[in-house]
Design a protein around this motif. Structure first.
Motif, PDB file in Angstrom:
ATOM      1  N   SER A  91      96.343   1.915  84.279  1.00 21.50           N
ATOM      2  CA  SER A  91      96.186   2.116  82.766  1.00 21.50           C
ATOM      3  C   SER A  91      96.576   0.648  82.217  1.00 21.50           C
ATOM      4  N   ASN A  92      95.507   0.428  81.045  1.00 25.30           N
ATOM      5  CA  ASN A  92      95.902  -0.784  80.401  1.00 25.30           C
ATOM      6  C   ASN A  92      95.562  -0.474  78.973  1.00 25.30           C
TER       7      ASN A  92
ATOM      8  N   ASP B 223      82.681   3.171  78.394  1.00 20.96           N
ATOM      9  CA  ASP B 223      82.179   3.179  79.810  1.00 20.96           C
ATOM     10  C   ASP B 223      82.816   3.858  80.712  1.00 20.96           C
ATOM     11  N   LEU B 224      82.239   4.751  81.368  1.00 20.61           N
ATOM     12  CA  LEU B 224      82.683   5.875  82.074  1.00 20.61           C
ATOM     13  C   LEU B 224      82.068   5.813  83.505  1.00 20.61           C
ATOM     14  N   ASP B 225      82.757   5.665  84.581  1.00 14.15           N
ATOM     15  CA  ASP B 225      82.122   5.816  85.943  1.00 14.15           C
ATOM     16  C   ASP B 225      83.019   6.681  86.838  1.00 14.15           C
ATOM     17  N   PHE B 226      82.223   7.118  87.845  1.00 10.79           N
ATOM     18  CA  PHE B 226      82.952   8.093  88.699  1.00 10.79           C
ATOM     19  C   PHE B 226      82.369   7.818  90.032  1.00 10.79           C
TER      20      PHE B 226
ATOM     21  N   ILE C 201      87.719   4.783  82.925  1.00  8.26           N
ATOM     22  CA  ILE C 201      87.090   4.810  81.532  1.00  8.26           C
ATOM     23  C   ILE C 201      87.474   3.541  80.880  1.00  8.26           C
ATOM     24  N   HIS C 202      86.534   2.764  80.363  1.00  6.29           N
ATOM     25  CA  HIS C 202      86.906   1.430  79.526  1.00  6.29           C
ATOM     26  C   HIS C 202      86.546   1.938  78.027  1.00  6.29           C
ATOM     27  N   ILE C 203      87.424   1.841  77.274  1.00  5.46           N
ATOM     28  CA  ILE C 203      87.312   1.885  76.003  1.00  5.46           C
ATOM     29  C   ILE C 203      87.312   0.580  75.157  1.00  5.46           C
ATOM     30  N   ASN C 204      86.340   0.115  74.465  1.00  8.32           N
ATOM     31  CA  ASN C 204      86.358  -1.174  73.416  1.00  8.32           C
ATOM     32  C   ASN C 204      86.584  -2.024  74.317  1.00  8.32           C
ATOM     33  N   GLN C 205      86.286  -2.451  75.541  1.00  5.00           N
ATOM     34  CA  GLN C 205      86.363  -3.450  76.305  1.00  5.00           C
ATOM     35  C   GLN C 205      85.189  -4.288  76.383  1.00  5.00           C
TER      36      GLN C 205
ATOM     37  N   LEU D  16      91.349  -0.224  75.906  1.00  4.46           N
ATOM     38  CA  LEU D  16      92.154   0.747  76.731  1.00  4.46           C
ATOM     39  C   LEU D  16      91.130   0.816  78.235  1.00  4.46           C
ATOM     40  N   PHE D  17      92.093   0.939  79.226  1.00  2.00           N
ATOM     41  CA  PHE D  17      91.506   1.317  80.226  1.00  2.00           C
ATOM     42  C   PHE D  17      92.432   2.113  81.053  1.00  2.00           C
ATOM     43  N   ILE D  18      91.596   3.121  81.902  1.00  3.57           N
ATOM     44  CA  ILE D  18      92.329   4.231  82.678  1.00  3.57           C
ATOM     45  C   ILE D  18      91.549   4.503  83.835  1.00  3.57           C
ATOM     46  N   GLU D  19      92.070   4.697  85.061  1.00  4.64           N
ATOM     47  CA  GLU D  19      91.455   5.193  86.197  1.00  4.64           C
ATOM     48  C   GLU D  19      92.326   6.060  86.886  1.00  4.64           C
TER      49      GLU D  19
END
Length: 150
Positions: free
Chosen positions: A18-19, A42-45, A61-65, A75-78
């Motif tokens: 997470s970031n 942006d969401l990938d799986f 999930i990338h948010i506002n990147q 934000l970034f979370i995996e």
């Protein structure tokens, strides 16, 4: 109503990465809700079969990147969900894939949503709640992307 258990079993959920960053808005006159609604998501799986009855569903999930992000949160979370199927239920491969892609993806997104809310709960803009995701559209887009690669 009585709820029936799904044959898809969540064995565990693991946060991999997470970031969190924050950009202070230059103009103090803004609508926070409207700003957050504009955040690009942006969401990938990907689903991997690890053993005969063990599957990993990785989701990022990338948010506002963006190159020029909007003010507020970046934000970034995996994470990865570990799933198996109830062996008492006879499912074919298509049924398993459908359960993993629809139910499994929703479960994983919700787990990541909860972590994002917790991560930002004490932030300058308070809690960020990932909006509802159109999983059907996401799956269609993923299918088209994979077909283009072939």
């Amino acid at each position: 109503m009585k709820a029936n258990k799904s044959p898809l079993m969540l064995n565990d959920f693991l946060l991999l990465k997470s970031n969190y960053q924050f950009i202070q808005p230059e103009n103090p006159d803004f609508n926070l809700g409207e700003l957050m609604d504009q955040y690009p998501i942006d969401l990938d799986f990907t689903v991997q079969r690890v053993q005969d009855n063990l599957f990993h569903l990785y989701t990022k999930i990338h948010i506002n990147q963006e190159t020029k992000p909007l003010p507020g949160y970046i934000l970034f979370i995996e994470g990865v969900s570990l799933f198996s199927f109830d062996e008492k239920v006879n499912l074919n491969e298509e049924e398993k894939a459908n359960l993993l892609h629809f139910s499994g993806l929703n479960i994983t997104i919700n787990s990541l949503r909860n972590i994002l809310a917790t991560l930002t709960a004490n932030g300058p803009f308070n809690k960020y709640t990932l909006p509802s995701i159109d999983v059907n559209k996401l799956l269609d887009d993923k299918k088209k992307l994979l077909e283009e690669k072939e």
